[in-house]
Design a protein around this motif. Structure first.
Motif, PDB file in Angstrom:
ATOM      1  N   ALA A 207      41.020  93.520  59.437  1.00 18.13           N
ATOM      2  CA  ALA A 207      42.190  94.330  58.960  1.00 18.13           C
ATOM      3  C   ALA A 207      42.831  95.263  59.899  1.00 18.13           C
ATOM      4  CB  ALA A 207      41.904  95.283  57.653  1.00 18.13           C
ATOM      5  N   LEU A 208      42.013  95.741  60.662  1.00 21.63           N
ATOM      6  CA  LEU A 208      42.477  96.380  61.899  1.00 21.63           C
ATOM      7  C   LEU A 208      43.172  95.724  62.761  1.00 21.63           C
ATOM      8  CD1 LEU A 208      39.574  99.260  62.485  1.00 21.63           C
ATOM      9  CD2 LEU A 208      41.601  99.642  61.698  1.00 21.63           C
ATOM     10  N   ALA A 209      42.525  94.435  63.132  1.00 23.18           N
ATOM     11  CA  ALA A 209      43.311  93.531  64.030  1.00 23.18           C
ATOM     12  C   ALA A 209      44.772  93.142  63.613  1.00 23.18           C
ATOM     13  CB  ALA A 209      42.603  92.288  64.142  1.00 23.18           C
ATOM     14  N   VAL A 210      44.968  93.071  62.274  1.00 25.80           N
ATOM     15  CA  VAL A 210      46.468  93.195  61.777  1.00 25.80           C
ATOM     16  C   VAL A 210      47.183  94.127  61.851  1.00 25.80           C
ATOM     17  CG1 VAL A 210      47.504  92.316  59.730  1.00 25.80           C
ATOM     18  CG2 VAL A 210      45.754  91.162  60.010  1.00 25.80           C
ATOM     19  N   LEU A 211      46.645  95.312  61.544  1.00 21.94           N
ATOM     20  CA  LEU A 211      47.284  96.613  61.747  1.00 21.94           C
ATOM     21  C   LEU A 211      47.767  96.866  63.154  1.00 21.94           C
ATOM     22  CD1 LEU A 211      48.077  99.479  60.671  1.00 21.94           C
ATOM     23  CD2 LEU A 211      45.953 100.409  61.324  1.00 21.94           C
ATOM     24  N   LEU A 215      45.934  90.271  65.187  1.00 25.11           N
ATOM     25  CA  LEU A 215      46.060  88.992  64.579  1.00 25.11           C
ATOM     26  C   LEU A 215      47.321  88.970  63.761  1.00 25.11           C
ATOM     27  CD1 LEU A 215      42.476  88.425  63.410  1.00 25.11           C
ATOM     28  CD2 LEU A 215      43.442  87.301  65.290  1.00 25.11           C
ATOM     29  N   ASP A 216      48.025  87.809  63.573  1.00 26.46           N
ATOM     30  CA  ASP A 216      49.061  87.760  62.577  1.00 26.46           C
ATOM     31  C   ASP A 216      48.304  87.522  61.040  1.00 26.46           C
ATOM     32  OD1 ASP A 216      48.631  84.991  62.284  1.00 26.46           O
ATOM     33  OD2 ASP A 216      50.087  84.512  63.680  1.00 26.46           O
ATOM     34  N   PRO A 217      49.127  87.550  60.089  1.00 31.41           N
ATOM     35  CA  PRO A 217      48.373  87.372  58.801  1.00 31.41           C
ATOM     36  C   PRO A 217      47.879  86.057  58.525  1.00 31.41           C
ATOM     37  CG  PRO A 217      50.567  88.412  58.701  1.00 31.41           C
ATOM     38  CD  PRO A 217      50.525  87.991  59.910  1.00 31.41           C
ATOM     39  N   ALA A 218      48.346  84.712  58.983  1.00 30.88           N
ATOM     40  CA  ALA A 218      47.661  83.553  59.049  1.00 30.88           C
ATOM     41  C   ALA A 218      46.452  83.426  59.721  1.00 30.88           C
ATOM     42  CB  ALA A 218      48.926  82.590  59.388  1.00 30.88           C
ATOM     43  N   GLU A 219      46.521  83.916  60.814  1.00 32.82           N
ATOM     44  CA  GLU A 219      45.146  83.876  61.661  1.00 32.82           C
ATOM     45  C   GLU A 219      44.057  84.821  61.188  1.00 32.82           C
ATOM     46  OE1 GLU A 219      47.050  83.657  66.273  1.00 32.82           O
ATOM     47  OE2 GLU A 219      46.750  85.655  65.495  1.00 32.82           O
ATOM     48  N   ALA A 220      44.360  85.800  60.733  1.00 31.25           N
ATOM     49  CA  ALA A 220      43.337  86.896  59.770  1.00 31.25           C
ATOM     50  C   ALA A 220      42.963  86.117  58.640  1.00 31.25           C
ATOM     51  CB  ALA A 220      43.824  88.001  59.578  1.00 31.25           C
ATOM     52  N   TRP A 221      43.790  85.595  57.758  1.00 33.32           N
ATOM     53  CA  TRP A 221      43.387  85.045  56.448  1.00 33.32           C
ATOM     54  C   TRP A 221      42.399  83.685  56.809  1.00 33.32           C
ATOM     55  CZ3 TRP A 221      43.634  86.113  51.586  1.00 33.32           C
ATOM     56  CH2 TRP A 221      43.434  84.907  50.821  1.00 33.32           C
ATOM     57  N   ALA A 222      42.681  83.084  57.957  1.00 33.12           N
ATOM     58  CA  ALA A 222      41.908  81.854  58.151  1.00 33.12           C
ATOM     59  C   ALA A 222      40.550  82.313  58.656  1.00 33.12           C
ATOM     60  CB  ALA A 222      42.429  80.973  59.191  1.00 33.12           C
ATOM     61  N   ALA A 223      40.620  83.307  59.406  1.00 34.52           N
ATOM     62  CA  ALA A 223      39.200  83.892  59.898  1.00 34.52           C
ATOM     63  C   ALA A 223      38.431  84.334  58.811  1.00 34.52           C
ATOM     64  CB  ALA A 223      39.523  84.942  61.110  1.00 34.52           C
ATOM     65  N   ALA A 224      39.018  84.962  57.963  1.00 36.82           N
ATOM     66  CA  ALA A 224      38.186  85.666  56.628  1.00 36.82           C
ATOM     67  C   ALA A 224      37.779  84.505  55.827  1.00 36.82           C
ATOM     68  CB  ALA A 224      39.348  86.360  55.884  1.00 36.82           C
ATOM     69  N   HIS A 225      38.297  83.383  55.885  1.00 35.90           N
ATOM     70  CA  HIS A 225      37.889  82.149  54.920  1.00 35.90           C
ATOM     71  C   HIS A 225      37.330  81.022  55.636  1.00 35.90           C
ATOM     72  CE1 HIS A 225      40.497  84.742  52.535  1.00 35.90           C
ATOM     73  NE2 HIS A 225      39.917  84.290  51.453  1.00 35.90           N
ATOM     74  N   VAL A 226      36.700  81.349  56.872  1.00 35.20           N
ATOM     75  CA  VAL A 226      36.058  80.240  57.540  1.00 35.20           C
ATOM     76  C   VAL A 226      35.127  79.534  56.624  1.00 35.20           C
ATOM     77  CG1 VAL A 226      34.467  79.744  59.400  1.00 35.20           C
ATOM     78  CG2 VAL A 226      36.355  81.210  59.749  1.00 35.20           C
ATOM     79  N   ALA A 254      51.413  90.273  51.754  1.00 40.38           N
ATOM     80  CA  ALA A 254      52.362  91.483  51.375  1.00 40.38           C
ATOM     81  C   ALA A 254      51.839  92.546  51.972  1.00 40.38           C
ATOM     82  CB  ALA A 254      52.196  91.455  49.763  1.00 40.38           C
ATOM     83  N   ALA A 255      50.533  92.939  52.041  1.00 39.50           N
ATOM     84  CA  ALA A 255      50.099  93.953  52.855  1.00 39.50           C
ATOM     85  C   ALA A 255      50.649  93.811  54.408  1.00 39.50           C
ATOM     86  CB  ALA A 255      48.585  94.123  52.730  1.00 39.50           C
ATOM     87  N   ALA A 256      50.252  92.896  54.836  1.00 39.57           N
ATOM     88  CA  ALA A 256      50.755  92.358  56.475  1.00 39.57           C
ATOM     89  C   ALA A 256      52.402  92.748  56.471  1.00 39.57           C
ATOM     90  CB  ALA A 256      50.316  91.097  56.677  1.00 39.57           C
ATOM     91  N   ARG A 257      52.899  92.323  55.551  1.00 35.64           N
ATOM     92  CA  ARG A 257      54.499  92.227  55.644  1.00 35.64           C
ATOM     93  C   ARG A 257      54.737  93.997  55.623  1.00 35.64           C
ATOM     94  NH1 ARG A 257      58.007  88.863  51.562  1.00 35.64           N
ATOM     95  NH2 ARG A 257      59.728  89.985  52.914  1.00 35.64           N
ATOM     96  N   THR A 258      54.142  94.752  54.856  1.00 42.21           N
ATOM     97  CA  THR A 258      54.277  96.110  54.528  1.00 42.21           C
ATOM     98  C   THR A 258      53.990  96.844  56.225  1.00 42.21           C
ATOM     99  OG1 THR A 258      53.756  96.292  52.289  1.00 42.21           O
ATOM    100  CG2 THR A 258      53.645  98.196  53.536  1.00 42.21           C
ATOM    101  N   ILE A 259      52.725  96.479  56.797  1.00 39.72           N
ATOM    102  CA  ILE A 259      52.506  96.796  57.971  1.00 39.72           C
ATOM    103  C   ILE A 259      53.673  96.606  58.914  1.00 39.72           C
ATOM    104  CG2 ILE A 259      50.929  96.789  59.785  1.00 39.72           C
ATOM    105  CD1 ILE A 259      48.788  96.659  57.753  1.00 39.72           C
TER     106      ILE A 259
END
Length: 263
Positions: A207-211, A215-226, A254-259
């Motif tokens: 989450a901090l990496a996106v903030l 990481l972009d949202p797609a990268e973070a989502w993929a990492a969270a769901h390995v 949506a959270a990433a877009r808000t940031i």
């Protein structure tokens, strides 16, 4: 009357009436309110941009002004309202729900929300590794190790890794460093978004990496769901699980877009 007043927006004294926003978060299926407006837009005002429906100012469920802190975010929220058809479906309005959360909830309890996030420093997903098979071990290392290196370089936080689900106590200095990174976020919209990213990923570091734009949202989502990706590759796709993940991913994005809209 200048404010839009409908049951689902939270009229004073309407506590007993159905709340589609709350029901959407809880997974219930309420009767959805009919779309009662023709046009959704926004207007600049003191402190930001107010959502408008047919030119009238809209409110949150708690009857606070639905005020967005940036024009980009206001435009995106207005687009969600404009995209509704004959009914208003909060499940398809993740930006609006996040804005409501930020205004009605997070803004009133910044420290409590931060405390909740800081607890994730002790249980971060990235610290818990598979012992086998080799393909999953490699996938986790490839997705997670660079982000852990970034967290150490950026915040001075180094996590102890563990195989399996056995809890591992993280170094106090690392927990403190990550907690300080959280407590620096005082904007309620950013903090609400950070909370969403953390709870949906299981990782404060992702989450901090996106903030911070690591990481972009797609990268973070993929990492969270390995792990889920690996299981799907081995056992095949589960349609119901995919549908649930799609809903969660919309919230995450949506959270990433808000940031991004506030950066």
């Amino acid at each position: 009357m200048s404010d839009v007043t409908r049951d689902w927006l939270g009229e004073p004294g309407d506590e007993a009436r159905p709340d589609p926003m709350r029901a959407a978060r809880s997974g219930a299926k309420p009767a959805l309110p009919r779309r009662f407006y023709k046009e959704a837009g926004f207007a600049p005002t003191e402190g930001g941009f107010r959502l408008t429906l047919d030119g009238r100012s809209a409110n949150t469920p708690a009857r606070n002004p639905l005020l967005l802190p940036s024009e980009t975010l206001a435009e995106a929220v207005a687009a969600e309202w404009g995209a509704q058809t004959t009914e208003i479906d909060p499940a398809k309005m993740p930006l609006t729900r996040l804005a409501n959360t930020a205004i009605d909830g997070v803004s009133q309890r910044l420290d409590a929300v931060a405390d909740d996030l800081c607890a994730y420093a002790q249980t971060d997903l990235l610290a818990y590794r598979a012992a086998d098979p080799d393909k999953l071990v490699s996938a986790q290392a490839q997705a997670w190790d660079p982000v852990l290196d970034w967290a150490y370089e950026t915040f001075g936080a180094r996590l102890i890794l563990s195989e399996g689900v056995m809890h591992v106590t993280q170094p106090p200095q690392s927990v403190q460093a990550l907690s300080e990174a959280v407590r620096q976020v005082r904007d309620p919209f950013k903090l609400a978004a950070l909370h969403t990213l953390t709870t949906l990923s299981g990782s404060l570091i992702l989450a901090l990496a996106v903030l911070h734009g690591r990481l972009d949202p797609a990268e973070a989502w993929a990492a969270a769901h390995v792990d889920e990706t690996y299981q799907a590759d081995v056992w095949g796709r589960d349609e119901e699980a995919e549908e649930r993940l799609a809903v969660r991913r919309a919230e995450f994005e949506a959270a990433a877009r808000t940031i991004a809209a506030l950066s």
